[in-house]
Scaffold this motif. Structure first.
Motif, PDB file in Angstrom:
ATOM      1  N   GLY A 225       0.785  -1.225   0.000  1.00  0.00           N
ATOM      2  CA  GLY A 225       0.000   0.000   0.000  1.00  0.00           C
ATOM      3  C   GLY A 225       0.819   1.277   0.000  1.00  0.00           C
ATOM      4  O   GLY A 225       0.256   2.375   0.078  1.00  0.00           O
ATOM      5  N   CYS A 226       2.146   1.169  -0.126  1.00  0.00           N
ATOM      6  CA  CYS A 226       2.979   2.376  -0.074  1.00  0.00           C
ATOM      7  C   CYS A 226       3.035   3.108  -1.413  1.00  0.00           C
ATOM      8  O   CYS A 226       3.533   4.225  -1.490  1.00  0.00           O
ATOM      9  N   GLY A 227       2.540   2.474  -2.492  1.00  0.00           N
ATOM     10  CA  GLY A 227       2.463   3.175  -3.771  1.00  0.00           C
ATOM     11  C   GLY A 227       3.372   2.655  -4.866  1.00  0.00           C
ATOM     12  O   GLY A 227       3.563   3.319  -5.882  1.00  0.00           O
ATOM     13  N   LYS A 228       3.893   1.447  -4.719  1.00  0.00           N
ATOM     14  CA  LYS A 228       4.839   0.931  -5.704  1.00  0.00           C
ATOM     15  C   LYS A 228       4.187   0.692  -7.060  1.00  0.00           C
ATOM     16  O   LYS A 228       4.674   1.167  -8.083  1.00  0.00           O
ATOM     17  N   THR A 229       3.085  -0.050  -7.069  1.00  0.00           N
ATOM     18  CA  THR A 229       2.400  -0.310  -8.333  1.00  0.00           C
ATOM     19  C   THR A 229       1.821   0.974  -8.902  1.00  0.00           C
ATOM     20  O   THR A 229       1.833   1.196 -10.116  1.00  0.00           O
TER      21      THR A 229
ATOM     22  N   THR B  68      16.878   1.265 -18.706  1.00  0.00           N
ATOM     23  CA  THR B  68      16.534   1.630 -17.343  1.00  0.00           C
ATOM     24  C   THR B  68      15.375   0.730 -16.950  1.00  0.00           C
ATOM     25  O   THR B  68      14.393   0.617 -17.681  1.00  0.00           O
ATOM     26  N   THR B  69      15.499   0.048 -15.823  1.00  0.00           N
ATOM     27  CA  THR B  69      14.491  -0.931 -15.418  1.00  0.00           C
ATOM     28  C   THR B  69      13.984  -0.620 -14.018  1.00  0.00           C
ATOM     29  O   THR B  69      14.776  -0.373 -13.115  1.00  0.00           O
ATOM     30  N   VAL B  70      12.675  -0.625 -13.872  1.00  0.00           N
ATOM     31  CA  VAL B  70      12.046  -0.439 -12.568  1.00  0.00           C
ATOM     32  C   VAL B  70      11.393  -1.760 -12.185  1.00  0.00           C
ATOM     33  O   VAL B  70      10.528  -2.256 -12.902  1.00  0.00           O
ATOM     34  N   LEU B  71      11.836  -2.334 -11.077  1.00  0.00           N
ATOM     35  CA  LEU B  71      11.362  -3.650 -10.657  1.00  0.00           C
ATOM     36  C   LEU B  71      10.688  -3.595  -9.295  1.00  0.00           C
ATOM     37  O   LEU B  71      11.265  -3.092  -8.336  1.00  0.00           O
ATOM     38  N   VAL B  72       9.480  -4.121  -9.209  1.00  0.00           N
ATOM     39  CA  VAL B  72       8.811  -4.333  -7.933  1.00  0.00           C
ATOM     40  C   VAL B  72       8.985  -5.799  -7.570  1.00  0.00           C
ATOM     41  O   VAL B  72       8.704  -6.679  -8.376  1.00  0.00           O
ATOM     42  N   SER B  73       9.482  -6.069  -6.361  1.00  0.00           N
ATOM     43  CA  SER B  73       9.764  -7.448  -5.964  1.00  0.00           C
ATOM     44  C   SER B  73       9.547  -7.635  -4.476  1.00  0.00           C
ATOM     45  O   SER B  73       9.669  -6.686  -3.705  1.00  0.00           O
ATOM     46  N   HIS B  74       9.241  -8.885  -4.078  1.00  0.00           N
ATOM     47  CA  HIS B  74       9.137  -9.234  -2.659  1.00  0.00           C
ATOM     48  C   HIS B  74      10.409  -9.899  -2.136  1.00  0.00           C
ATOM     49  O   HIS B  74      10.520 -10.181  -0.960  1.00  0.00           O
ATOM     50  N   ASP B  75      11.312 -10.194  -3.042  1.00  0.00           N
ATOM     51  CA  ASP B  75      12.440 -11.055  -2.718  1.00  0.00           C
ATOM     52  C   ASP B  75      13.703 -10.227  -2.526  1.00  0.00           C
ATOM     53  O   ASP B  75      14.234  -9.637  -3.465  1.00  0.00           O
ATOM     54  N   TYR B  76      14.259 -10.220  -1.286  1.00  0.00           N
ATOM     55  CA  TYR B  76      15.448  -9.423  -1.015  1.00  0.00           C
ATOM     56  C   TYR B  76      16.666  -9.927  -1.774  1.00  0.00           C
ATOM     57  O   TYR B  76      17.524  -9.154  -2.181  1.00  0.00           O
ATOM     58  N   ARG B  77      16.764 -11.244  -1.963  1.00  0.00           N
ATOM     59  CA  ARG B  77      17.882 -11.770  -2.745  1.00  0.00           C
ATOM     60  C   ARG B  77      17.812 -11.270  -4.177  1.00  0.00           C
ATOM     61  O   ARG B  77      18.829 -10.983  -4.805  1.00  0.00           O
ATOM     62  N   GLU B  78      16.581 -11.162  -4.686  1.00  0.00           N
ATOM     63  CA  GLU B  78      16.377 -10.646  -6.032  1.00  0.00           C
ATOM     64  C   GLU B  78      16.823  -9.186  -6.119  1.00  0.00           C
ATOM     65  O   GLU B  78      17.445  -8.765  -7.097  1.00  0.00           O
ATOM     66  N   ILE B  79      16.544  -8.430  -5.084  1.00  0.00           N
ATOM     67  CA  ILE B  79      16.929  -7.022  -5.057  1.00  0.00           C
ATOM     68  C   ILE B  79      18.438  -6.881  -5.091  1.00  0.00           C
ATOM     69  O   ILE B  79      18.995  -6.105  -5.873  1.00  0.00           O
ATOM     70  N   PHE B  80      19.133  -7.649  -4.255  1.00  0.00           N
ATOM     71  CA  PHE B  80      20.584  -7.578  -4.229  1.00  0.00           C
ATOM     72  C   PHE B  80      21.183  -8.015  -5.566  1.00  0.00           C
ATOM     73  O   PHE B  80      22.198  -7.489  -6.009  1.00  0.00           O
ATOM     74  N   LYS B  81      20.552  -8.992  -6.199  1.00  0.00           N
ATOM     75  CA  LYS B  81      21.088  -9.523  -7.446  1.00  0.00           C
ATOM     76  C   LYS B  81      20.873  -8.574  -8.622  1.00  0.00           C
ATOM     77  O   LYS B  81      21.749  -8.432  -9.486  1.00  0.00           O
ATOM     78  N   LEU B  82      19.722  -7.915  -8.677  1.00  0.00           N
ATOM     79  CA  LEU B  82      19.348  -7.168  -9.872  1.00  0.00           C
ATOM     80  C   LEU B  82      19.589  -5.673  -9.797  1.00  0.00           C
ATOM     81  O   LEU B  82      19.828  -5.035 -10.823  1.00  0.00           O
ATOM     82  N   ALA B  83      19.487  -5.077  -8.622  1.00  0.00           N
ATOM     83  CA  ALA B  83      19.511  -3.623  -8.567  1.00  0.00           C
ATOM     84  C   ALA B  83      20.878  -3.082  -8.211  1.00  0.00           C
ATOM     85  O   ALA B  83      21.613  -3.663  -7.428  1.00  0.00           O
TER      86      ALA B  83
ATOM     87  N   LEU C 185      10.222   3.147  -0.442  1.00  0.00           N
ATOM     88  CA  LEU C 185       9.005   3.952  -0.448  1.00  0.00           C
ATOM     89  C   LEU C 185       8.288   3.787   0.882  1.00  0.00           C
ATOM     90  O   LEU C 185       8.153   2.676   1.391  1.00  0.00           O
ATOM     91  N   GLN C 186       7.833   4.885   1.405  1.00  0.00           N
ATOM     92  CA  GLN C 186       7.028   4.874   2.628  1.00  0.00           C
ATOM     93  C   GLN C 186       5.878   5.854   2.455  1.00  0.00           C
ATOM     94  O   GLN C 186       6.098   7.041   2.197  1.00  0.00           O
ATOM     95  N   GLN C 187       4.649   5.341   2.527  1.00  0.00           N
ATOM     96  CA  GLN C 187       3.453   6.170   2.437  1.00  0.00           C
ATOM     97  C   GLN C 187       3.479   7.091   1.216  1.00  0.00           C
ATOM     98  O   GLN C 187       3.168   8.278   1.291  1.00  0.00           O
TER      99      GLN C 187
ATOM    100  N   LEU D 124      15.587  -0.013 -11.395  1.00  0.00           N
ATOM    101  CA  LEU D 124      14.837   0.395 -10.210  1.00  0.00           C
ATOM    102  C   LEU D 124      14.018  -0.788  -9.763  1.00  0.00           C
ATOM    103  O   LEU D 124      13.254  -1.343 -10.514  1.00  0.00           O
ATOM    104  N   SER D 125      14.239  -1.225  -8.524  1.00  0.00           N
ATOM    105  CA  SER D 125      13.483  -2.357  -8.050  1.00  0.00           C
ATOM    106  C   SER D 125      12.682  -1.929  -6.845  1.00  0.00           C
ATOM    107  O   SER D 125      13.211  -1.366  -5.924  1.00  0.00           O
ATOM    108  N   ILE D 126      11.373  -2.180  -6.889  1.00  0.00           N
ATOM    109  CA  ILE D 126      10.495  -1.781  -5.800  1.00  0.00           C
ATOM    110  C   ILE D 126       9.887  -3.038  -5.212  1.00  0.00           C
ATOM    111  O   ILE D 126       9.326  -3.828  -5.940  1.00  0.00           O
ATOM    112  N   GLU D 127      10.022  -3.214  -3.935  1.00  0.00           N
ATOM    113  CA  GLU D 127       9.551  -4.459  -3.331  1.00  0.00           C
ATOM    114  C   GLU D 127       8.296  -4.258  -2.545  1.00  0.00           C
ATOM    115  O   GLU D 127       8.143  -3.279  -1.847  1.00  0.00           O
ATOM    116  N   GLU D 128       7.373  -5.219  -2.673  1.00  0.00           N
ATOM    117  CA  GLU D 128       6.109  -5.142  -1.954  1.00  0.00           C
ATOM    118  C   GLU D 128       6.103  -6.109  -0.821  1.00  0.00           C
ATOM    119  O   GLU D 128       6.597  -7.200  -0.955  1.00  0.00           O
TER     120      GLU D 128
END
Length: 209
Positions: free
Chosen positions: A5-9, A153-168, A174-176, A205-209
């Motif tokens: 709900g912080c606004g990533k999507t 330039t890539t913006v990624l929303v992800s739930h996976d922290y390993r994915e974040i470290f690997k790709l970004a 993001l907060q509120q 850019l990777s954004i995690e939900e």
């Protein structure tokens, strides 16, 4: 990254022009895509963006190759389809229909189709979240390969922290609805814990939900 709900999507949809902004300004490179004060709102088709979401949205009545060719612009050379099929290792599947493909294979097709028109910006909204860990790791490698091949330039929303470290290459939380603590991945993860993180790379850019 950031909590639900912080606004990533919403951010991705605003970048793509799929959602109207009440107020704001978006500039990509030297182009102004949105300026509500001046009444500027470039239509989605003119922003040259590739989109991949969790649901693959492939045409079920078209083969893999036809799904990619459908995304070609009128006078575009079809060689880009051959190039993407090779990069994504889809040669043996190009005559298959989506219903006969695994989830990972369908997502490879969706990623390739998003790049047919050589977009300058690729938006990925949790595209791998429904896949098991092994397939997910392989697709992360494909994303890196595409990113390097097309200099996106890539913006990624992800739930996976390993994915974040690997790709970004850069992470933003993001907060509120606001960007909070732009920093390198480790610092962001330490400061936000397991609630989620957003990450903006020099080109990813990777954004995690």
């Amino acid at each position: 990254v950031g909590p639900n709900g912080c606004g990533k999507t919403t951010l991705l949809r605003l970048l793509a022009g799929l959602m109207a902004a009440d107020e704001g300004f978006i500039r990509f490179d030297s182009e102004v895509w949105l300026d509500t004060r001046r009444g500027v709102n470039v239509r989605p088709q003119a922003r040259n963006i590739g989109l991949v979401f969790q649901d693959y949205a492939l045409f079920p009545n078209m083969t893999v190759r036809k799904n990619l060719e459908f995304a070609l612009s009128g006078k575009q050379n079809k060689r880009i389809v051959d190039e993407l099929i090779a990069i994504m290792e889809l040669t043996e599947l190009e005559g298959s229909f989506p219903a006969t493909l695994s989830g990972g294979q369908q997502q490879r097709v969706a990623l390739a189709r998003a790049l047919v028109r050589k977009p300058r910006l690729l938006l990925l909204d949790e595209p791998l979240s429904a896949l098991d860990a092994g397939i997910r790791a392989k697709l992360q490698n494909y994303i890196l390969r595409l990113h390097e091949a097309f200099q996106l330039t890539t913006v990624l929303v992800s739930h996976d922290y390993r994915e974040i470290f690997k790709l970004a290459s850069r992470v933003v939380a993001l907060q509120q609805g606001r960007i909070d603590q732009p920093d390198l991945p480790a610092a962001v993860l330490f400061s936000t814990g397991q609630d989620g993180d957003v990450r903006l790379s020099g080109e990813v850019l990777s954004i995690e939900e």
